[in-house]
Design a protein around this motif. Structure first.
Motif, short mmCIF file in Angstrom:
data_model
loop_
_atom_site.label_atom_id
_atom_site.label_comp_id
_atom_site.label_asym_id
_atom_site.label_seq_id
_atom_site.Cartn_x
_atom_site.Cartn_y
_atom_site.Cartn_z
N UNK A 312 58.62 3.11 50.05
CA UNK A 312 57.49 3.79 49.42
C UNK A 312 57.92 4.53 48.15
N UNK A 313 59.15 5.08 48.19
CA UNK A 313 59.62 5.84 47.02
C UNK A 313 60.38 4.95 46.03
N UNK A 314 61.09 3.95 46.52
CA UNK A 314 61.93 3.08 45.67
C UNK A 314 62.66 3.91 44.59
N UNK A 315 63.63 4.71 45.01
CA UNK A 315 64.28 5.64 44.06
C UNK A 315 64.95 4.95 42.87
N UNK A 316 65.63 3.81 43.11
CA UNK A 316 66.21 3.06 41.99
C UNK A 316 65.11 2.12 41.50
N UNK A 317 64.61 2.39 40.30
CA UNK A 317 63.38 1.73 39.86
C UNK A 317 63.63 0.36 39.24
N UNK A 347 58.29 -4.88 42.76
CA UNK A 347 58.56 -5.80 43.88
C UNK A 347 58.17 -5.17 45.22
N UNK A 348 58.46 -3.88 45.37
CA UNK A 348 58.18 -3.21 46.64
C UNK A 348 56.70 -2.85 46.82
N UNK A 349 55.90 -3.15 45.80
CA UNK A 349 54.45 -2.96 45.92
C UNK A 349 53.72 -4.28 45.77
N UNK A 350 54.41 -5.37 46.06
CA UNK A 350 53.80 -6.70 45.94
C UNK A 350 53.00 -6.98 47.21
#
Ligand code: HEM
Length: 430
Positions: A312-317, A347-350
């Motif tokens: 949800x945060x994906x710190x490394x963008x 990618x993590x919000x696909x």
């Protein structure tokens, strides 16, 4: 094949502007549109000078493919994170390399696997387990400071900021009194885009000034760790610094610059990242007090919460890659030498991989997110990051009965490592 997809200037600007990453929802809207319309698209400099053009990659499957194909998509020779062209040139002048630090993320095969192997076992759960009590001690001392400040406090300032830094410094064997110096050096390396965080004024400097400052920080790191190397060669312990100091590759000790790069990547990669996912986990729980009560009653929910917070945060963008050959990707012809941004946030919000991707869903299963990357460079510290978060939340759940937001959370201005820089919470002790 259709013609080359080039992003309109306003969209290109949004993607590379650190401020967009502080306005998360608008950026996610843009990524949603791009994934649909132009999942691989060129970002071209407006005045042709500030930065080199690159392909922005937003679909989960394409980011996964690039990450796993380490032969076609190289980390070297172009900086692994997005940087201004001037910064690359200045770096070359200052160090002879495009990169100010030569570390694991910079190398490709055949060097990369040899270097990676040196510490791979050290970062596996079996070895980390012996540090559990030590980390629990750090978690308890951190929560003590939060409880002393309560019933209202900034969770980032008191908990999610300092805790991972203490842990990483502990595993490197850096004494506590040197932590502020390490924190400052890390901010100089990574945090330069946010005025509140860098404390260095870097956000208003020219690229040349920034590179000079960062080159100074790297030199400082190198000098500091030269002392640690000498010590661990004379008195090896079980810390990771002892592994690095005494390592050999093809029968030779690591060259000094590479050894410094190794310390620097471990010292820096592990804390702002874990801080961001920890703060995000707390934000999600504080926004949903019932969830806090549920997980207090049933700790088996915790690993799912930790994993979802990291997605949800994906710190490394993002990271960057360079194409080693011509290749077709997302309907576009990528040429040998082209630069690509693999955008983990997009990618993590696909939605083709994650139902309702903006929702924090602690029960999400499967949750094959890309926040740790994939392939040969997949995060070396991923087990440590999960373990740190789990131990901290076990401690918090034991000691805090209720927790809620006490103000607006604020995001950092940064294209690279992002996340909350402030999270006001109100809580009651257990
Ligand atoms: C690499 C994310 C925590 C050490 C990476 C990469 C990502 C990442 C995206 C690049 C992967 C790729 O190119 O495929 C994260 C996140 C973390 C985290 C989101 C926390 C939630 C840590 C910790 C450490 C660490 C705790 C160690 C103390 C490293 C190292 C690399 C790396 C050494 C370079 C690996 C290589 O190039 O072979 N991390 N990281 N990270 N991370 Fe992490």
């Amino acid at each position: 094949m259709a013609g080359e997809a080039v992003l309109p200037p306003d969209v290109a600007r949004e993607v590379i502007d650190p401020h967009s990453y502080a306005q998360w929802d608008g950026l996610l809207d843009t990524f949603d549109r791009l994934r649909e319309e132009t999942p691989v698209a060129k970002v071209v400099p407006e005045d042709g000078k500030l930065f080199d053009p690159f392909w922005l990659v937003t679909r989960y499957d394409d980011v996964m493919r690039i990450s796993k194909d380490n032969k076609t998509f190289l980390n070297n020779p172009r900086p692994v994170v997005f940087s201004f062209r001037d910064a690359i040139e200045f770096s070359r002048k200052a160090t002879g390399s495009n990169m100010l630090v030569d570390s694991l993320v910079v190398f490709d095969a055949p060097i990369h696997p040899k270097y990676r192997r040196l510490t791979q076992d050290w970062f596996m759960p079996r070895n980390l387990a012996r540090m559990e009590e030590e980390i629990r001690g750090i978690a308890n001392a951190t929560v003590d400071r939060l409880m002393a400040e309560g019933p209202e406090a900034d969770f980032v300032k008191l908990v999610s900021g300092p805790y991972p830094l203490h842990v990483v410094m502990q595993i490197l064997g850096v004494p506590e009194e040197d932590e502020p110096r390490m924190q400052m050096l890390t901010q100089q390396l990574f945090g330069g885009q946010d005025a509140d965080l860098s404390g260095t004024g870097m956000d208003s400097m020219t690229p040349e000034q920034v590179v000079q400052l960062v080159a100074g920080a790297v030199k400082n790191f190198e000098e500091y760790f030269a002392g640690i190397t000498a010590d661990r060669r004379a008195n090896p312990t079980e810390d990771v610094a002892s592994v690095i100091a005494n390592a050999t590759v093809d029968g030779e000790p690591l060259p000094e610059r590479d050894m410094a790069g190794y310390y620097i990547i471990v010292a820096t990669a592990g804390h702002d990242t874990t801080s961001a996912s920890t703060a995000g986990a707390m934000q999600a729980l504080a926004q949903d007090p019932e969830q806090w009560a549920r997980v207090r009653a049933d700790r088996s929910l915790l690993p799912g919460i930790v994993e979802e917070a990291i997605r949800w945060t994906t710190p490394v963008q993002h990271f960057m890659r360079t194409a080693a050959e011509d290749v077709e990707l997302g309907g576009q012809q990528v040429k040998k030498g082209d630069w690509l941004m693999i955008n983990y946030v997009a990618a993590n919000h696909d939605p083709s991989q994650f139902d309702d991707p903006r929702k924090f869903d602690a029960a999400r299963s499967p949750n094959r997110h890309l926040a740790f990357g994939a392939g040969a460079h997949q995060c070396l510290g991923l087990h440590l990051a999960r373990m740190e978060m789990k131990i901290l939340f076990e401690t918090l759940l034991d000691r805090i009965e209720t927790i809620e937001l006490a103000g607006e959370p604020k995001r950092a201005t940064s294209t690279f490592v992002g996340g909350l820089k402030s999270l006001p919470v109100r809580f009651t002790g257990a």
